[in-house]
Scaffold this motif. Structure first.
Motif, PDB file in Angstrom:
ATOM      1  N   SER A 134     -47.491 -92.980 -49.808  1.00  9.98           N
ATOM      2  CA  SER A 134     -46.559 -92.927 -48.678  1.00  9.98           C
ATOM      3  C   SER A 134     -45.627 -91.735 -48.853  1.00  9.98           C
ATOM      4  CB  SER A 134     -45.737 -94.220 -48.605  1.00  9.98           C
ATOM      5  OG  SER A 134     -46.570 -95.331 -48.379  1.00  9.98           O
ATOM      6  N   ARG A 135     -45.320 -91.063 -47.768  1.00  4.23           N
ATOM      7  CA  ARG A 135     -44.478 -89.877 -47.847  1.00  4.23           C
ATOM      8  C   ARG A 135     -43.047 -90.265 -48.237  1.00  4.23           C
ATOM      9  NH1 ARG A 135     -46.137 -87.736 -41.924  1.00  4.23           N
ATOM     10  NH2 ARG A 135     -44.729 -89.478 -41.508  1.00  4.23           N
ATOM     11  N   PRO A 136     -42.434 -89.531 -49.172  1.00  2.00           N
ATOM     12  CA  PRO A 136     -41.052 -89.846 -49.541  1.00  2.00           C
ATOM     13  C   PRO A 136     -40.098 -89.894 -48.352  1.00  2.00           C
ATOM     14  CG  PRO A 136     -41.982 -88.300 -51.109  1.00  2.00           C
ATOM     15  CD  PRO A 136     -42.994 -88.444 -50.003  1.00  2.00           C
ATOM     16  N   ASP A 137     -40.304 -89.009 -47.374  1.00  2.00           N
ATOM     17  CA  ASP A 137     -39.411 -88.987 -46.217  1.00  2.00           C
ATOM     18  C   ASP A 137     -39.483 -90.270 -45.393  1.00  2.00           C
ATOM     19  OD1 ASP A 137     -38.540 -86.497 -46.897  1.00  2.00           O
ATOM     20  OD2 ASP A 137     -39.688 -85.428 -45.368  1.00  2.00           O
ATOM     21  N   ASP A 138     -40.569 -91.044 -45.571  1.00  3.72           N
ATOM     22  CA  ASP A 138     -40.717 -92.289 -44.828  1.00  3.72           C
ATOM     23  C   ASP A 138     -40.188 -93.502 -45.590  1.00  3.72           C
ATOM     24  OD1 ASP A 138     -41.904 -91.114 -42.609  1.00  3.72           O
ATOM     25  OD2 ASP A 138     -43.920 -91.224 -43.483  1.00  3.72           O
ATOM     26  N   LEU A 139     -39.612 -93.282 -46.763  1.00  3.80           N
ATOM     27  CA  LEU A 139     -39.049 -94.382 -47.538  1.00  3.80           C
ATOM     28  C   LEU A 139     -37.616 -94.661 -47.100  1.00  3.80           C
ATOM     29  CD1 LEU A 139     -41.570 -93.891 -49.218  1.00  3.80           C
ATOM     30  CD2 LEU A 139     -40.200 -94.135 -51.282  1.00  3.80           C
ATOM     31  N   LEU A 140     -37.249 -95.943 -47.068  1.00  3.76           N
ATOM     32  CA  LEU A 140     -35.909 -96.328 -46.646  1.00  3.76           C
ATOM     33  C   LEU A 140     -35.334 -97.337 -47.635  1.00  3.76           C
ATOM     34  CD1 LEU A 140     -33.627 -96.249 -44.531  1.00  3.76           C
ATOM     35  CD2 LEU A 140     -34.770 -98.156 -43.374  1.00  3.76           C
ATOM     36  N   PRO A 141     -34.527 -96.888 -48.623  1.00  4.30           N
ATOM     37  CA  PRO A 141     -33.854 -97.825 -49.523  1.00  4.30           C
ATOM     38  C   PRO A 141     -32.707 -98.517 -48.785  1.00  4.30           C
ATOM     39  CG  PRO A 141     -34.010 -95.601 -50.468  1.00  4.30           C
ATOM     40  CD  PRO A 141     -34.310 -95.494 -49.013  1.00  4.30           C
ATOM     41  N   THR A 142     -32.488 -99.776 -49.088  1.00  2.00           N
ATOM     42  CA  THR A 142     -31.410-100.504 -48.413  1.00  2.00           C
ATOM     43  C   THR A 142     -30.936-101.649 -49.279  1.00  2.00           C
ATOM     44  OG1 THR A 142     -30.784-101.586 -46.332  1.00  2.00           O
ATOM     45  CG2 THR A 142     -32.941-102.107 -47.204  1.00  2.00           C
ATOM     46  N   ARG A 143     -29.711-102.109 -49.013  1.00  2.00           N
ATOM     47  CA  ARG A 143     -29.149-103.290 -49.660  1.00  2.00           C
ATOM     48  C   ARG A 143     -29.001-104.392 -48.619  1.00  2.00           C
ATOM     49  NH1 ARG A 143     -27.242-102.130 -54.773  1.00  2.00           N
ATOM     50  NH2 ARG A 143     -27.125 -99.901 -55.270  1.00  2.00           N
ATOM     51  N   PHE A 144     -28.908-105.628 -49.089  1.00  2.41           N
ATOM     52  CA  PHE A 144     -28.893-106.769 -48.189  1.00  2.41           C
ATOM     53  C   PHE A 144     -27.529-107.429 -48.154  1.00  2.41           C
ATOM     54  CE2 PHE A 144     -33.699-107.945 -48.630  1.00  2.41           C
ATOM     55  CZ  PHE A 144     -34.019-106.741 -48.016  1.00  2.41           C
ATOM     56  N   SER A 145     -27.198-107.961 -46.988  1.00  2.50           N
ATOM     57  CA  SER A 145     -25.989-108.757 -46.832  1.00  2.50           C
ATOM     58  C   SER A 145     -26.238-109.800 -45.756  1.00  2.50           C
ATOM     59  CB  SER A 145     -24.782-107.879 -46.472  1.00  2.50           C
ATOM     60  OG  SER A 145     -25.001-107.224 -45.235  1.00  2.50           O
ATOM     61  N   ALA A 146     -25.326-110.750 -45.650  1.00  3.82           N
ATOM     62  CA  ALA A 146     -25.454-111.815 -44.656  1.00  3.82           C
ATOM     63  C   ALA A 146     -24.081-112.159 -44.116  1.00  3.82           C
ATOM     64  CB  ALA A 146     -26.100-113.057 -45.272  1.00  3.82           C
TER      65      ALA A 146
END
Length: 434
Positions: free
Chosen positions: A309-321
């Motif tokens: 997968s292309r690095p530009d298509d990666l999306l790191p994220t954190r979770f909350s509620a």
């Protein structure tokens, strides 16, 4: 009949679905969106629209636009597979379901392009949506029968009803319920997509190309889904163009930017304490290398899915509620979607819940317009249902997240054993997991 003027703060999928439904029902509505233009947010991964969201879109969109949405979407495939990290099946759910009519909102599932969904939700609302309107505050009228919203450009708008649809950091809901806020979850995720090509179609396993899958390794968690559109724009224009033109819309224009690449979506989720301390500052190529190391003993095709997968298509994220609000007596102001019950994206529940809210609120306000119920009573009834269902869904998403990231070896082993038992005894799997 009662005249109503509804102001919606926020032009995401929930706010626009509500506006489409109110417009269709003859209720006057204006959407105030802080983005400067309609194409400010035409990016991101596709959305899985489940029957909950499909029923809402079908109810609120003009029928021809609903058919366009279905045609441009992809079929997510039959059921869902649970597998281990070596791609050994644990249990397969729903494979035996009969073929579903994609136009039936109560049974169909749809992998929807965000670009196309947003354009269809904006279609016909040129005189409804006001761009460049950043909400700054609100104040009720002296007699409590109206509310005035103010914007950063110095303008204001007064309406009978104000709806918070401005997302997870809602200023409207935050002013109403400053005590609510959100809880950070100990989870991090990396989303990615492998664009489908002739070459990788030859090595990608059929199960990755045909249905959603949940992988339950000895640590961490992986979800995959296929996004492959049902029809190309040219065929849709030939088949539905006349019906869309009858609405005063140009289908060629609506589909001009909808030639999305087909791809396999994946989402890798883990406990934040197991990621490197500098995860938040790593570039995306480094994130991909880290995931390759964490999956060294996984099936080669799963590792290849991630590493190609292309690095530009990666999306790191954190979770909350979101946390539930306290008092609810705030006159003609309410909310929907992430503005009220923001949740982690595990299971794709948030967008579908926002669409459900939009449909329910549209029905409530339509009943007020028809003289069937007083406004404040209709809003209280809507909000009671919205909060109950919304925060039940938040708790479900949080439970799913906690299960996905648990580092307790006994719990993970027990979960794998449970899934295997469901696979070995199909009636048990259907009873528990369907």
């Amino acid at each position: 009949m009662r005249d109503l003027d509804v102001a919606v703060i926020g032009g995401g999928i929930g706010g626009l679905c509500l506006a489409q439904g109110l417009r269709r029902a003859g209720v006057r509505v204006t959407v105030y969106e802080r983005d400067g233009t309609a194409d400010s947010r035409l990016q991101g991964f596709r959305l899985n629209i489940e029957p909950t969201g499909g029923v809402a879109l079908h109810a609120c969109l003009p029928p021809a636009l609903w058919e366009v949405l279905v045609a441009t979407a992809g079929d997510p495939g039959p059921g869902i597979g649970f597998l281990d990290e070596r791609m050994r099946p644990l249990v397969m759910i729903g494979e035996e379901d009969p073929g579903r009519d994609p136009l039936d909102p109560a049974t169909g599932g749809h992998a929807v392009s965000r670009v196309t969904l947003r354009k269809l939700l904006l279609a016909g609302l040129d005189d409804v949506v006001r761009f460049g309107k950043e909400f700054t505050g609100m104040a009720p009228a002296g007699d409590g029968t109206a509310v005035t919203a103010t914007f950063s450009d110095g303008t204001s708008a007064t309406a009978d009803v104000l709806v918070a649809a401005d997302g997870a950091n809602s200023r409207v809901w935050g002013q109403l319920h400053p005590e609510a806020g959100r809880a950070e979850l100990p989870a991090v995720a990396v989303g990615g997509k492998l664009i489908l090509t002739e070459e990788n179609r030859r090595w990608l396993p059929e199960r990755l190309l045909s249905r959603p899958n949940i992988f339950w390794p000895r640590r961490d968690f992986l979800f995959t889904a296929i996004f492959r559109r049902r029809e190309q724009p040219e065929a849709i224009i030939d088949r539905l163009g006349d019906r869309v033109r009858a609405l005063g819309l140009d289908l060629e224009h609506l589909l001009a930017d909808s030639r999305d690449d087909d791809y396999v979506l994946w989402a890798y989720i883990a406990h934040r304490d197991t990621f490197p301390p500098g995860f938040g500052t790593m570039d995306r190529a480094e994130v991909r290398e880290m995931l390759a190391a964490r999956t060294a003993d996984w099936h080669p095709d799963l590792r290849r899915l991630i590493t190609e997968s292309r690095p530009d298509d990666l999306l790191p994220t954190r979770f909350s509620a979101a946390r539930p609000p306290g008092s609810r007596d705030h006159g003609p102001v309410t909310g929907l979607g992430d503005a009220v019950h923001h949740m982690p994206p595990v299971g794709g529940l948030g967008g579908n819940t926002a669409l459900r809210d939009a449909q329910r609120l549209c029905a409530a306000l339509t009943a007020v317009r028809g003289g069937e119920k007083p406004l404040l009573q209709a809003l209280r009834d809507y909000e009671e249902d919205m909060l109950r269902h919304g925060f039940d869904t938040v708790r479900e998403a949080v439970r799913n997240t906690e299960a996905a990231i648990t580092r307790n070896a006994l719990k993970r082993s027990a979960a794998r054993g449970f899934f295997r038992a469901c696979g070995a005894v199909p009636p048990l799997g259907r009873a528990v997991l369907n």
